[in-house]
Motif scaffolding. Structure first.
Motif, PDB file in Angstrom:
ATOM      1  N   THR A   1      -2.921  -2.904  -3.871  1.00 54.19           N
ATOM      2  CA  THR A   1      -3.851  -2.679  -2.765  1.00 54.19           C
ATOM      3  C   THR A   1      -4.899  -3.778  -2.635  1.00 54.19           C
ATOM      4  OG1 THR A   1      -5.262  -1.327  -4.205  1.00 54.19           O
ATOM      5  CG2 THR A   1      -3.596  -0.174  -2.919  1.00 54.19           C
TER       6      THR A   1
ATOM      7  N   PRO B   1       0.797  -1.223   0.000  1.00 50.96           N
ATOM      8  CA  PRO B   1       0.000   0.000   0.000  1.00 50.96           C
ATOM      9  C   PRO B   1       0.833   1.278   0.000  1.00 50.96           C
ATOM     10  CG  PRO B   1      -0.600  -1.424   1.854  1.00 50.96           C
ATOM     11  CD  PRO B   1       0.530  -2.061   1.150  1.00 50.96           C
ATOM     12  N   LYS B   2       2.019   1.234   0.599  1.00 53.40           N
ATOM     13  CA  LYS B   2       2.866   2.423   0.633  1.00 53.40           C
ATOM     14  C   LYS B   2       3.340   2.783  -0.776  1.00 53.40           C
ATOM     15  CE  LYS B   2       6.431   4.469   3.456  1.00 53.40           C
ATOM     16  NZ  LYS B   2       7.352   4.288   4.565  1.00 53.40           N
TER      17      LYS B   2
ATOM     18  N   ILE C   1       0.147   6.869  -6.761  1.00 53.71           N
ATOM     19  CA  ILE C   1      -1.015   7.754  -6.892  1.00 53.71           C
ATOM     20  C   ILE C   1      -0.611   9.213  -6.736  1.00 53.71           C
ATOM     21  CG2 ILE C   1      -3.198   8.398  -5.795  1.00 53.71           C
ATOM     22  CD1 ILE C   1      -3.604   5.394  -5.236  1.00 53.71           C
ATOM     23  N   SER C   2       0.404   9.486  -5.913  1.00 52.91           N
ATOM     24  CA  SER C   2       0.846  10.869  -5.718  1.00 52.91           C
ATOM     25  C   SER C   2       1.457  11.455  -6.989  1.00 52.91           C
ATOM     26  CB  SER C   2       1.854  10.955  -4.568  1.00 52.91           C
ATOM     27  OG  SER C   2       3.102  10.418  -4.963  1.00 52.91           O
TER      28      SER C   2
ATOM     29  N   VAL D   1      -1.855  -0.174  -9.358  1.00 50.18           N
ATOM     30  CA  VAL D   1      -2.459   0.211  -8.072  1.00 50.18           C
ATOM     31  C   VAL D   1      -3.448  -0.834  -7.553  1.00 50.18           C
ATOM     32  CG1 VAL D   1      -3.852   1.958  -6.890  1.00 50.18           C
ATOM     33  CG2 VAL D   1      -1.984   2.650  -8.394  1.00 50.18           C
TER      34      VAL D   1
ATOM     35  N   ALA E   1       1.746   1.953  -3.527  1.00 53.06           N
ATOM     36  CA  ALA E   1       0.541   2.405  -4.231  1.00 53.06           C
ATOM     37  C   ALA E   1       0.259   3.867  -3.937  1.00 53.06           C
ATOM     38  CB  ALA E   1      -0.659   1.545  -3.826  1.00 53.06           C
ATOM     39  N   SER E   2       0.451   4.280  -2.694  1.00 46.76           N
ATOM     40  CA  SER E   2       0.255   5.684  -2.323  1.00 46.76           C
ATOM     41  C   SER E   2       1.230   6.588  -3.059  1.00 46.76           C
ATOM     42  CB  SER E   2       0.412   5.836  -0.817  1.00 46.76           C
ATOM     43  OG  SER E   2       0.317   7.173  -0.434  1.00 46.76           O
ATOM     44  N   PHE E   3       2.478   6.145  -3.176  1.00 50.55           N
ATOM     45  CA  PHE E   3       3.476   6.933  -3.903  1.00 50.55           C
ATOM     46  C   PHE E   3       3.120   7.047  -5.383  1.00 50.55           C
ATOM     47  CE2 PHE E   3       7.343   7.086  -6.493  1.00 50.55           C
ATOM     48  CZ  PHE E   3       7.813   8.323  -6.102  1.00 50.55           C
TER      49      PHE E   3
END
Length: 87
Positions: free
Chosen positions: A80, A19-20, A26-27, A76, A22-24
């Protein structure tokens, strides 16, 4: 002219959810240098462009930038897939 295929050239296969990461990923959509900014930056001036050759070029580059957004989005769901609603 260009051809738009709705499949990636190289399939994305993520073995371990992260998830970390995936967050990057998406950013990378937002911000002044993000993909959304690039995708909107190129097609916008084409409406005031006096030369049709340049208009076509700006359209092609903008379409390519939209394709980059699809490439960013592909891993992504795999990154996730084990998350719960609370996470």
């Amino acid at each position: 002219m260009f051809l738009c295929e709705k499949k990636l050239q190289f399939p994305v296969k993520v073995a371990t959810p992260n998830p970390k990461l995936a967050s990057f990923i998406i950013s990378q959509y937002g911000g002044p240098d993000g993909e959304v900014g690039s995708a909107m930056r190129y097609p916008s001036p084409r409406y005031a462009m006096p030369y049709s050759e340049a208009t076509g070029l700006l359209t092609a580059i903008g379409t390519q930038e939209l394709g980059h957004m699809g490439m960013l989005a592909a891993p992504v769901p795999q990154l996730t897939r084990t998350l719960t609603d609370e996470a």
